[in-house]
Design a protein around this motif. Structure first.
Motif, PDB file in Angstrom:
ATOM      1  N   GLY A  88      49.101  43.837  -1.915  1.00  7.71           N
ATOM      2  CA  GLY A  88      47.904  44.668  -1.988  1.00  7.71           C
ATOM      3  C   GLY A  88      46.767  43.951  -2.707  1.00  7.71           C
ATOM      4  N   GLY A  89      45.602  44.520  -2.609  1.00  2.25           N
ATOM      5  CA  GLY A  89      44.420  43.934  -3.235  1.00  2.25           C
ATOM      6  C   GLY A  89      43.325  43.742  -2.211  1.00  2.25           C
ATOM      7  N   ASP A  90      42.392  42.870  -2.524  1.00  2.06           N
ATOM      8  CA  ASP A  90      41.287  42.589  -1.610  1.00  2.06           C
ATOM      9  C   ASP A  90      41.789  41.877  -0.361  1.00  2.06           C
ATOM     10  OD1 ASP A  90      39.503  43.658  -3.458  1.00  2.06           O
ATOM     11  OD2 ASP A  90      39.103  41.710  -4.383  1.00  2.06           O
ATOM     12  N   GLN A  91      41.099  42.134   0.752  1.00  2.25           N
ATOM     13  CA  GLN A  91      41.448  41.472   2.010  1.00  2.25           C
ATOM     14  C   GLN A  91      41.249  39.969   1.863  1.00  2.25           C
ATOM     15  OE1 GLN A  91      42.703  42.738   4.922  1.00  2.25           O
ATOM     16  NE2 GLN A  91      42.770  40.670   5.703  1.00  2.25           N
ATOM     17  N   PRO A  92      42.265  39.164   2.161  1.00  4.84           N
ATOM     18  CA  PRO A  92      42.124  37.713   2.041  1.00  4.84           C
ATOM     19  C   PRO A  92      41.110  37.158   3.041  1.00  4.84           C
ATOM     20  CG  PRO A  92      44.438  38.349   2.281  1.00  4.84           C
ATOM     21  CD  PRO A  92      43.610  39.563   2.557  1.00  4.84           C
ATOM     22  N   ASP A  93      40.387  36.144   2.604  1.00  2.00           N
ATOM     23  CA  ASP A  93      39.433  35.438   3.455  1.00  2.00           C
ATOM     24  C   ASP A  93      40.177  34.288   4.134  1.00  2.00           C
ATOM     25  OD1 ASP A  93      37.548  33.687   4.524  1.00  2.00           O
ATOM     26  OD2 ASP A  93      36.161  33.932   2.864  1.00  2.00           O
ATOM     27  N   PRO A  94      40.210  34.267   5.473  1.00  4.29           N
ATOM     28  CA  PRO A  94      40.942  33.202   6.172  1.00  4.29           C
ATOM     29  C   PRO A  94      40.522  31.794   5.762  1.00  4.29           C
ATOM     30  CG  PRO A  94      40.275  34.897   7.723  1.00  4.29           C
ATOM     31  CD  PRO A  94      39.614  35.210   6.408  1.00  4.29           C
ATOM     32  N   ARG A  95      39.237  31.581   5.480  1.00  2.97           N
ATOM     33  CA  ARG A  95      38.783  30.239   5.078  1.00  2.97           C
ATOM     34  C   ARG A  95      39.366  29.847   3.720  1.00  2.97           C
ATOM     35  NH1 ARG A  95      32.920  32.191   6.306  1.00  2.97           N
ATOM     36  NH2 ARG A  95      33.898  33.686   4.965  1.00  2.97           N
ATOM     37  N   ALA A  96      39.447  30.808   2.815  1.00  2.85           N
ATOM     38  CA  ALA A  96      40.048  30.523   1.502  1.00  2.85           C
ATOM     39  C   ALA A  96      41.539  30.238   1.658  1.00  2.85           C
ATOM     40  CB  ALA A  96      39.813  31.688   0.557  1.00  2.85           C
ATOM     41  N   LEU A  97      42.196  30.988   2.536  1.00  2.00           N
ATOM     42  CA  LEU A  97      43.614  30.738   2.785  1.00  2.00           C
ATOM     43  C   LEU A  97      43.820  29.350   3.381  1.00  2.00           C
ATOM     44  CD1 LEU A  97      44.771  34.190   4.185  1.00  2.00           C
ATOM     45  CD2 LEU A  97      45.299  33.207   1.952  1.00  2.00           C
TER      46      LEU A  97
END
Length: 75
Positions: free
Chosen positions: A8-17
């Motif tokens: 849970g938490g903020d939606q991950p950013d694909p670029r950061a991943l």
């Protein structure tokens, strides 16, 4: 095997991943930990298993996961 657990938490950013964990999008097993299950679809990932007590998922969200034949394991 490459596995990814979404919490849970903020939606991950694909670029950061991509920058932090190259290859995350090729995970062969995707697990949503409770409300983390919401993150799979926006990332374009299939959700194979949802674990937790489902306190952060609505009844409608749990029913939708069940209709999609996602394996549910509540504690």
């Amino acid at each position: 095997m490459r596995a990814l657990i979404l919490a849970g938490g903020d939606q991950p950013d694909p670029r950061a991943l991509d920058a932090s964990w190259p290859g995350w999008s090729r995970a062969e097993l995707v697990i949503g930990a409770d409300g983390g299950a919401r993150a799979a679809a926006p990332l374009g990932l299939p959700l194979h298993l949802v674990i937790g007590d489902f306190d952060t998922l609505t009844d409608a969200e749990v029913a939708q996961l069940d209709r999609k034949s996602t394996r549910l394991n509540s504690s």
